[in-house]
Design a protein around this motif. Structure first.
Motif, PDB file in Angstrom:
ATOM      1  N   GLU A 241      19.115 -21.628  45.499  1.00 23.60           N
ATOM      2  CA  GLU A 241      20.451 -21.019  45.401  1.00 23.60           C
ATOM      3  C   GLU A 241      20.986 -21.278  43.995  1.00 23.60           C
ATOM      4  O   GLU A 241      20.823 -22.380  43.464  1.00 23.60           O
ATOM      5  CB  GLU A 241      21.355 -21.708  46.427  1.00 23.60           C
ATOM      6  N   ASP A 374      26.427 -10.245  36.384  1.00 24.77           N
ATOM      7  CA  ASP A 374      27.138 -10.257  37.669  1.00 24.77           C
ATOM      8  C   ASP A 374      26.230  -9.797  38.812  1.00 24.77           C
ATOM      9  O   ASP A 374      26.169 -10.424  39.870  1.00 24.77           O
ATOM     10  CB  ASP A 374      28.367  -9.342  37.553  1.00 24.77           C
TER      11      ASP A 374
ATOM     12  N   ARG B 125      36.135 -23.773  42.430  1.00 26.78           N
ATOM     13  CA  ARG B 125      34.701 -23.522  42.285  1.00 26.78           C
ATOM     14  C   ARG B 125      33.901 -24.762  42.695  1.00 26.78           C
ATOM     15  O   ARG B 125      32.903 -24.676  43.395  1.00 26.78           O
ATOM     16  CB  ARG B 125      34.391 -23.152  40.838  1.00 26.78           C
ATOM     17  N   GLU B 129      31.361 -25.918  46.024  1.00 31.59           N
ATOM     18  CA  GLU B 129      30.002 -26.044  45.522  1.00 31.59           C
ATOM     19  C   GLU B 129      29.140 -26.812  46.534  1.00 31.59           C
ATOM     20  O   GLU B 129      29.638 -27.687  47.246  1.00 31.59           O
ATOM     21  CB  GLU B 129      30.037 -26.779  44.169  1.00 31.59           C
ATOM     22  N   ARG B 130      27.868 -26.473  46.606  1.00 35.48           N
ATOM     23  CA  ARG B 130      27.011 -27.003  47.656  1.00 35.48           C
ATOM     24  C   ARG B 130      26.867 -28.533  47.628  1.00 35.48           C
ATOM     25  O   ARG B 130      27.015 -29.193  48.644  1.00 35.48           O
ATOM     26  CB  ARG B 130      25.614 -26.370  47.565  1.00 35.48           C
ATOM     27  N   ASP B 131      26.587 -29.074  46.461  1.00 37.64           N
ATOM     28  CA  ASP B 131      26.310 -30.512  46.399  1.00 37.64           C
ATOM     29  C   ASP B 131      27.550 -31.358  46.131  1.00 37.64           C
ATOM     30  O   ASP B 131      27.671 -32.475  46.618  1.00 37.64           O
ATOM     31  CB  ASP B 131      25.284 -30.803  45.294  1.00 37.64           C
ATOM     32  N   ARG B 147      26.251 -24.792  51.606  1.00 35.00           N
ATOM     33  CA  ARG B 147      25.886 -23.769  50.630  1.00 35.00           C
ATOM     34  C   ARG B 147      27.044 -23.587  49.667  1.00 35.00           C
ATOM     35  O   ARG B 147      28.171 -24.013  49.952  1.00 35.00           O
ATOM     36  CB  ARG B 147      25.524 -22.456  51.298  1.00 35.00           C
ATOM     37  N   THR B 148      26.763 -22.956  48.554  1.00 37.80           N
ATOM     38  CA  THR B 148      27.838 -22.689  47.594  1.00 37.80           C
ATOM     39  C   THR B 148      28.579 -21.439  48.072  1.00 37.80           C
ATOM     40  O   THR B 148      28.101 -20.323  47.886  1.00 37.80           O
ATOM     41  CB  THR B 148      27.255 -22.494  46.176  1.00 37.80           C
ATOM     42  N   ALA B 151      29.207 -18.390  45.958  1.00 39.66           N
ATOM     43  CA  ALA B 151      28.044 -17.688  45.388  1.00 39.66           C
ATOM     44  C   ALA B 151      27.598 -16.521  46.265  1.00 39.66           C
ATOM     45  O   ALA B 151      26.780 -15.712  45.831  1.00 39.66           O
ATOM     46  CB  ALA B 151      26.890 -18.656  45.186  1.00 39.66           C
ATOM     47  N   TYR B 152      28.103 -16.451  47.488  1.00 41.46           N
ATOM     48  CA  TYR B 152      27.660 -15.409  48.411  1.00 41.46           C
ATOM     49  C   TYR B 152      28.753 -14.343  48.562  1.00 41.46           C
ATOM     50  O   TYR B 152      29.931 -14.689  48.749  1.00 41.46           O
ATOM     51  CB  TYR B 152      27.327 -16.018  49.781  1.00 41.46           C
ATOM     52  N   PRO B 153      28.360 -13.081  48.503  1.00 39.04           N
ATOM     53  CA  PRO B 153      29.382 -12.028  48.539  1.00 39.04           C
ATOM     54  C   PRO B 153      30.214 -12.011  49.822  1.00 39.04           C
ATOM     55  O   PRO B 153      31.386 -11.656  49.786  1.00 39.04           O
ATOM     56  CB  PRO B 153      28.573 -10.730  48.400  1.00 39.04           C
ATOM     57  N   GLY B 239      32.663 -12.129  40.429  1.00 40.88           N
ATOM     58  CA  GLY B 239      31.373 -11.992  41.098  1.00 40.88           C
ATOM     59  C   GLY B 239      31.300 -12.796  42.371  1.00 40.88           C
ATOM     60  O   GLY B 239      32.323 -13.339  42.793  1.00 40.88           O
ATOM     61  N   PRO B 240      30.167 -12.892  43.027  1.00 39.25           N
ATOM     62  CA  PRO B 240      28.911 -12.253  42.630  1.00 39.25           C
ATOM     63  C   PRO B 240      28.881 -10.780  43.030  1.00 39.25           C
ATOM     64  O   PRO B 240      29.378 -10.423  44.101  1.00 39.25           O
ATOM     65  CB  PRO B 240      27.879 -13.036  43.455  1.00 39.25           C
TER      66      PRO B 240
END
Lengths: 405, 287
Positions: A241, A374, B125, B129-131, B147-148, B151-153, B239-240
């Motif tokens: 990821e 993007d 952000r 974040e995942r970690d 998961r982050t 980062a996922y739409p 984004g993303p």
């Protein structure tokens, strides 16, 4: 009498001050994109430039995304954030050329001194706007030699071996995903995707896309590489990821991932550069790289000194910078492998014989750059969106370059 | 004579308002009616912008998946963010009204308003974040997988919206707190004498009497959501895959990335029209 004496005294006091002011060193503002460890590697070059040119450099950090917002508005007011700026993004250079915002540097830079094509990449109608600094090749997937030795892994020599390596790493306890995915503004993903384009489409494909002259079928090829190579790899879980790229670097280094596609700059950011080695996708004929370009602000109050600084950094500055690690010179006299730290000598040697390619997003720039970065962030987490990704990227490319030939 | 004198006093302010608000607004409207080539085409820019997938993605909208376009994302932002922050502010204001140390707690909550949007975006952000993010520590504690989220739409926009609640709740909290102070104690005492319970007092006295405050909270929250830029820019840059693109960010993109100031002006005009359409009737009703 007393008043006159006081006046003379004051004059005597102020005169030396005045002459001191006249002799004061010129202070130039240099805008660059490096912070933290990368800035530390640049520091010795800055100090050497001050000493060599007898100036004071006030350096500040602005990245290209910030330049794209700041510069057009500041140009309208006849100003810019720095005298010399690492703001050679192609879209900005095109705008600057139209408005006369950057200084033409052709009188102080000789194309023969630099890697072929580098100066030309920022030349418009014979005017040279970008003074090339070092470049940072992205030769392939970095790995820790000790990690590979510990797990009995070897760099692949065929595509089949590459996939076999990824499957082996996937089965290793503690490996989150074989390939680390750096993120941030998306450029590490773009660099990775470009490597696949070069590996499967050949250097010609990359060059035509970068120059905006790709024929219609080139995009079919791009689509095929994305759909048939990248997407299956993403779906198979080979790529991690996306994580902020320095965090991903730490994770790769501590063994959460086996390999990491990055540029040579990471060699200056890891504890033991001698433990790092690199391999390309087997059969890859080209290596992409990104050259950092300096421009001179036409509105600078110290134009002569600014031009002198840009020219010095493009030549002598490079010679010093490469010794710090993480950078490869575009200036011929600084490409002697002996100048480089041991970890980079292998990269310099690997560059010999490979086709020198400029990064796609760095060369096309503008809206294409923003869209590509993007959209790849989307592709990495949603591979099923590949058709939308390809459509959006292609539309942006056509808007910037004028379309397929 | 007196009118003239009054007008003279108002003149400097009027001049500033004209120079920095009216004139730029008129110029923006004018710009939106011309093509970048300078040709007058009153509808062309509007048609192009509204048919751009970046602004309105009908395919995404019909399938219920992101990106749906910056116009829809901004609408979603308002629909989710506004009720949560308004209600949270109101409830917290009531709960902390007579609590010892309530002022200190309010100050802490209000800190979200003091923090620059860009810093808030960076904090959010990392929160998701995942970690490193605390959100994932809670998710894992509850048996979920980390998961982050940004980062996922499918989760990025919602993450930003929920992440921004702490930034804006302080605003409604402060307004409601000051509004509560203006309600005479007699009303509450009388209600208690009449046998009303706390919930009835809240629903029948507190909420109706805070209506003027609610109007301000609603209008300001909508305007805040419409002009949201720095927070989203720092957190995800839209984004993303444009999944968190909002209208104000769209103006930036069109103007400074695409270099089309005319299309950017179109989005700015649309933003202005939406703001006025929402705020004018609400402020009128407040009177």
């Amino acid at each position: 009498m007393l008043r006159r004496s006081f006046g003379l005294l004051l004059l005597a006091f102020l005169l030396p001050l005045g002459s001191a002011t006249a002799q004061d060193e010129v202070t130039l503002t240099l805008v660059h994109p490096w912070a933290g460890a990368e800035r530390a590697l640049f520091e010795p070059v800055l100090r050497a430039a001050e000493e060599a040119l007898g100036i004071t450099i006030d350096d500040t950090v602005l990245r290209i995304e910030e330049h794209m917002v700041l510069l057009p508005t500041q140009w309208a007011a006849g100003t810019a954030p720095g005298d010399v700026m690492f703001a050679g993004e192609p879209g900005l250079v095109r705008q600057a050329h139209a408005g006369g915002h950057y200084v033409d540097l052709r009188l102080v830079l000789d194309a023969d001194d630099f890697t072929p094509g580098v100066l030309e990449a920022r030349t418009i109608e014979g005017m040279v706007y970008g003074a090339p600094f070092t470049h940072k090749p992205k030769p392939g997937f970095f790995y820790r030699v000790s990690f590979f030795e510990e797990h009995g892994l070897t760099p692949p020599t065929t595509w089949g071996e590459f996939i076999e390596l990824l499957d082996t790493m996937l089965a290793i306890d503690g490996i989150d995903a074989p390939i680390a995915s750096g993120n941030g503004a998306g450029w590490p993903l773009a660099d990775t995707a470009e490597h696949f384009l070069v590996a499967f489409g050949g250097p010609q494909l990359q060059m035509e896309l970068a120059q905006g002259v790709a024929p219609e079928f080139a995009w079919d090829l791009v689509g095929a590489i994305y759909r048939d190579v990248l997407v299956p790899m993403l779906e198979a879980g080979y790529f991690a990821e996306p994580l902020e790229w320095t965090t991903a670097l730490e994770r790769w280094w501590r063994g959460d991932h086996g390999i990491y596609f990055m540029g040579t700059w990471i060699l200056g950011m890891i504890d033991d550069p001698d433990d790092a080695a690199v391999f390309t996708i087997p059969g890859t004929l080209g290596i992409t790289t990104s050259v950092d370009y300096m421009v001179v602000n036409a509105y600078s109050d110290h134009l002569d000194e600014a031009i002198e600084l840009a020219a010095w950094l493009a030549t002598e500055g490079q010679r010093l910078q490469v010794q710090e690690g993480g950078h490869i010179a575009t200036y011929h006299p600084a490409t002697d492998p002996d100048l480089y730290p041991p970890a980079e000598q292998s990269v310099v040697e690997a560059m010999e014989g490979a086709v020198f390619l400029t990064g796609l997003h760095d060369t096309v720039g503008g809206e294409f750059r923003e869209t590509l970065l993007d959209q790849l962030q989307l592709l990495w987490v949603a591979p099923d969106a590949v058709d939308d990704v390809l459509l959006n990227v292609r539309e942006a490319w056509e808007r910037v370059t004028g379309g397929s030939q | 004579m007196q009118t003239l004198r009054r007008f003279t006093f108002v003149l400097p302010t009027l001049a500033l308002v004209f120079a920095f608000a009216v004139y730029p607004a008129l110029q923006t409207i004018r710009l939106s009616l011309f093509l970048p080539t300078g040709e007058f085409a009153p509808l062309a820019n509007y048609a192009e912008v509204l048919s751009d997938r970046r602004v309105l993605n009908l395919a995404g909208l019909s399938q219920g998946r992101f990106p749906m376009g910056s116009l829809v994302h901004t609408f979603i932002w308002i629909v989710i963010h506004l009720p949560i922050t308004a209600l949270l502010g109101l409830v917290l204001a009531v709960l902390l009204q007579n609590v010892r140390g309530g002022g200190f707690i309010k100050s802490i909550i209000f800190m979200g308003m003091v923090i620059p949007g860009a810093v808030g975006g960076l904090v959010v952000r990392f929160l998701f974040e995942r970690d490193l993010g605390i959100v994932n520590q809670l998710v894992v504690l509850l048996g979920g997988s980390a998961r982050t989220w940004t980062a996922y739409p499918d989760t990025a926009l919602l993450s930003l919206i929920f992440g921004s609640v702490w930034l804006w709740t302080g605003f409604s909290l402060v307004l409601y707190s000051s509004g509560l102070g203006t309600i005479p104690r007699d009303y509450f005492d009388a209600a208690k004498v009449d046998g009303a319970n706390e919930l009835q007092i809240f629903g029948r006295i507190t909420v109706p009497l805070l209506r003027p405050i609610t109007v301000v909270v609603v209008v300001m929250s909508i305007i805040w959501a419409l002009k949201l830029f720095d927070y989203v820019y720092a957190a995800t840059m839209g984004g993303p895959g444009r999944a968190t693109q909002v209208l104000a960010l769209e103006i930036w993109h069109l103007a400074f990335v695409r270099g089309n100031f005319n299309q950017a002006a179109v989005v700015a005009v649309l933003l202005g029209v939406i703001s006025l359409t929402v705020s004018i009737p609400m402020l009128r009703r407040r009177r």
